[in-house]
Design a protein around this motif. Structure first.
Motif, PDB file in Angstrom:
ATOM      1  N   SER A   1       5.068   9.857  33.711  1.00  0.00           N
ATOM      2  CA  SER A   1       4.928  10.986  32.666  1.00  0.00           C
ATOM      3  C   SER A   1       5.897  11.981  32.855  1.00  0.00           C
ATOM      4  CB  SER A   1       3.449  11.357  32.984  1.00  0.00           C
ATOM      5  OG  SER A   1       2.580  10.334  32.732  1.00  0.00           O
TER       6      SER A   1
ATOM      7  N   GLN B   1      -0.669  10.256  27.139  1.00  0.00           N
ATOM      8  CA  GLN B   1      -1.504   9.492  28.101  1.00  0.00           C
ATOM      9  C   GLN B   1      -2.926   9.669  27.545  1.00  0.00           C
ATOM     10  OE1 GLN B   1      -0.264   9.699  32.192  1.00  0.00           O
ATOM     11  NE2 GLN B   1      -1.788   8.305  32.962  1.00  0.00           N
TER      12      GLN B   1
ATOM     13  N   ASP C   1       3.324   7.474  26.083  1.00  0.00           N
ATOM     14  CA  ASP C   1       2.923   7.584  27.722  1.00  0.00           C
ATOM     15  C   ASP C   1       1.652   6.965  27.685  1.00  0.00           C
ATOM     16  OD1 ASP C   1       2.574   7.782  30.182  1.00  0.00           O
ATOM     17  OD2 ASP C   1       2.698  10.123  30.141  1.00  0.00           O
TER      18      ASP C   1
HETATM   19 MG    MG Z   1       1.435   9.064  33.776  1.00  0.00          MG
END
Ligand code: MG
Ligand code: ATP
Lengths: 242, 246
Positions: free
Chosen positions: A41, A84, A161
């Motif tokens: 990330s 994410q 992500d």
């Molecule tokens: Mg991550």
């Protein structure tokens, strides 16, 4: 299109990224994988300047991200990003989420932005949910809205992500379908995912990270055929057999 | 104890004969409401601004805002009021200072009171706004910036509106506090509700009726604010949003 050269990043004494280099050419899809905490990330957040880095260079479409004169908002508006945790704005409806940056950043008129937003919602199969709030959608639906939101800016490339923890398979499928289509249309993408099926299908290369280092950066078929490093082998056997 | 209850006193004429004691009390109520509302408006504006500054990625601005909070939160309200009313006009440039002193006395009292309550409460609002912003996931700011919004735009459209929705309950109690704190302003002679109550006692020698009436009026204000804020809370609710996540 995206070129990462010898990038290192620290949080205090802790080195999150160590001398990372890789490249994504126009129209290419590159998948990044690796164990939790390996810096995936962080690496893609460096690409659009959300995280500063201490050394090295990242160039996106001939613009140096860390450059002192770089217009970061402008650069970011051209780089789509899906987080994410999706990070839709919870107090705005789905439609408002899709419009806000189009009007505020690109200066599109509200009805023009709305048309664009609805078209993208249709594309990700969520037309019926335009007036709902993010909290009222499932994870997979939220993720597709996040993709639509990023696409609303007509990005020159996309950064994804993905959540690596196990999600329900149905959700993975509805999202992957959208992403595979994007890839096939020639979108340049950098994708953090553990969905190896996706990597097999559309990725040109797979980058494997461990403890902040890029341990392996190989063509997809090579990576799945015979990963060179032991860490990558272990990682692969773990995620392919669970 | 032979207390002689006499509620009719409220409707009796004041010594000058031109109005009733009730009218005095209501004018005090009006003063309290005007003072509290204007100070609250000021506290919201200044407090939001400072609350945002507390969280910006600029160490000097954040420190400046932190110092601001310490000053206004830690000096007793009464002392602050005396500073605004008695001390500051002397320290101002002569033009401003005499300008202030030439204003109508009630206007002087009102202005000093409003500024005092406004700044005092803004420090508390600031801390609530800061807490609200900091309780949002870091990713929210990232998402706003990633879309190309500038930092001010990210605050204006994403962080602040969401933070305010989360802090309606603590803001309600600050709003209630400002009505109660406004009673302090009677010490510089402003005839707000508490001051009128005391005046009634002096004139009528019926302390119980006077203070009960004042108390009821404060309770009524309280109830109105609570009801109003409950509506605000309802409208601020974000569908489907559970807690602040991570
Ligand atoms: Mg991550
Ligand atoms: N703001 C921060 N301050 C300090 N350390 C951080 C910060 N953000 C991340 N880290 C650390 O940096 C490392 C890399 O984090 P990162 O989120 O990039 O990992 P990841 O590969 O994306 O993991 P996951 O697969 O769990 O998402 C982790 O050890 C994490 O604890």
């Amino acid at each position: 299109m995206i070129s990462i050269r010898r990038v290192s990043k620290f949080y205090g004494d802790f080195q999150v990224l160590a001398d990372c280099s890789t490249e994504v050419k126009k129209g290419e899809v590159v998948v990044i994988c690796g164990p939790s905490g390996s810096g995936k990330s962080t690496l893609i957040k460096c690409v659009n300047g959300l995280e500063p880095f201490q050394s090295g260079e990242i160039v996106v479409d001939d613009v140096s991200v860390g450059g002192p004169k770089t217009d970061l908002p402008k650069l970011r508006s051209r780089v789509g990003m899906v987080f994410q945790h999706f990070e839709l704005f919870p107090h705005m409806t789905i439609a408002e989420n899709l419009i806000i940056a189009q009007t505020r950043v690109l200066g599109r008129r509200p009805n023009e932005a709305m048309d664009k937003g609805l078209k993208l919602l249709e594309r990700v199969g969520l037309t019926a949910h335009a007036e709902k709030y993010p909290g009222e959608l499932s994870g997979g639906q939220q993720q597709r809205v996040a993709i639509a939101r990023a696409l609303s800016m007509n990005p020159i490339c996309m950064l994804f992500d993905e959540r690596t923890s196990a999600l329900d398979p149905e959700m993975i499928n509805e999202v992957l379908e959208v992403m595979v289509k994007l890839a096939q249309e020639g979108m340049t993408m950098m994708v953090v995912t553990h969905e190896m099926e996706f990597a097999r299908k559309v990725a040109r290369r797979v980058v494997f990270m461990d403890e902040g280092r890029i341990v392996e950066d190989a063509r997809t078929e090579e990576f799945f055929g015979a990963p060179r490093s032991e860490r990558a082998q272990q990682f692969l056997s773990k995620i392919l057999h669970h | 104890m032979g207390y002689h209850w006499d509620w009719a006193v409220l409707f009796r004429a004041v010594p000058t004969g031109e109005t009733t004691y009730l009218a005095w009390m209501l004018s005090g109520l009006q003063m309290t409401v005007m003072l509290s509302l204007s100070a609250w408006a000021m506290a919201l504006v200044v407090g939001s601004l400072m609350g945002v500054l507390r969280t910006v990625p600029n160490r000097w601005l954040a420190r400046l805002a932190a110092g601001y909070v310490e000053v206004f939160r830690n000096i007793p309200l009464l002392v602050q009021l005396f500073i605004w009313y008695f001390v500051l006009p002397e320290l101002l440039p002569p033009a401003l200072g005499t300008g202030f002193k030439q204003m109508h006395p009630v206007a002087q009292q009102f202005l000093a009171s409003m500024v005092c309550l406004g700044f005092f409460t803004s420090a508390r609002v600031c801390e609530q706004v800061r807490a609200g912003i900091q309780s949002l996931p870091r990713g929210q700011m990232h998402a706003a910036l990633a879309l190309g919004l500038t930092l001010p735009q990210a605050y204006r459209h994403v962080l602040v509106p969401m933070a305010f929705r989360l802090i309606v309950p603590p803001l309600t109690s600050e709003f209630l506090n400002i009505f109660k704190n406004s009673a302090v302003c009677s010490t510089i002679g402003l005839l707000e509700l508490a001051a009128q109550g005391r005046q009634l006692v002096d004139y009528t020698a019926q302390p119980y009726e006077s203070f009960i009436a004042v108390t009821l009026l404060y309770l009524m204000l309280n109830a109105i604010v609570m009801l109003g804020m409950r509506q605000v809370e309802k409208r601020a609710r974000v569908p489907g949003y559970i807690g602040s996540g991570k």
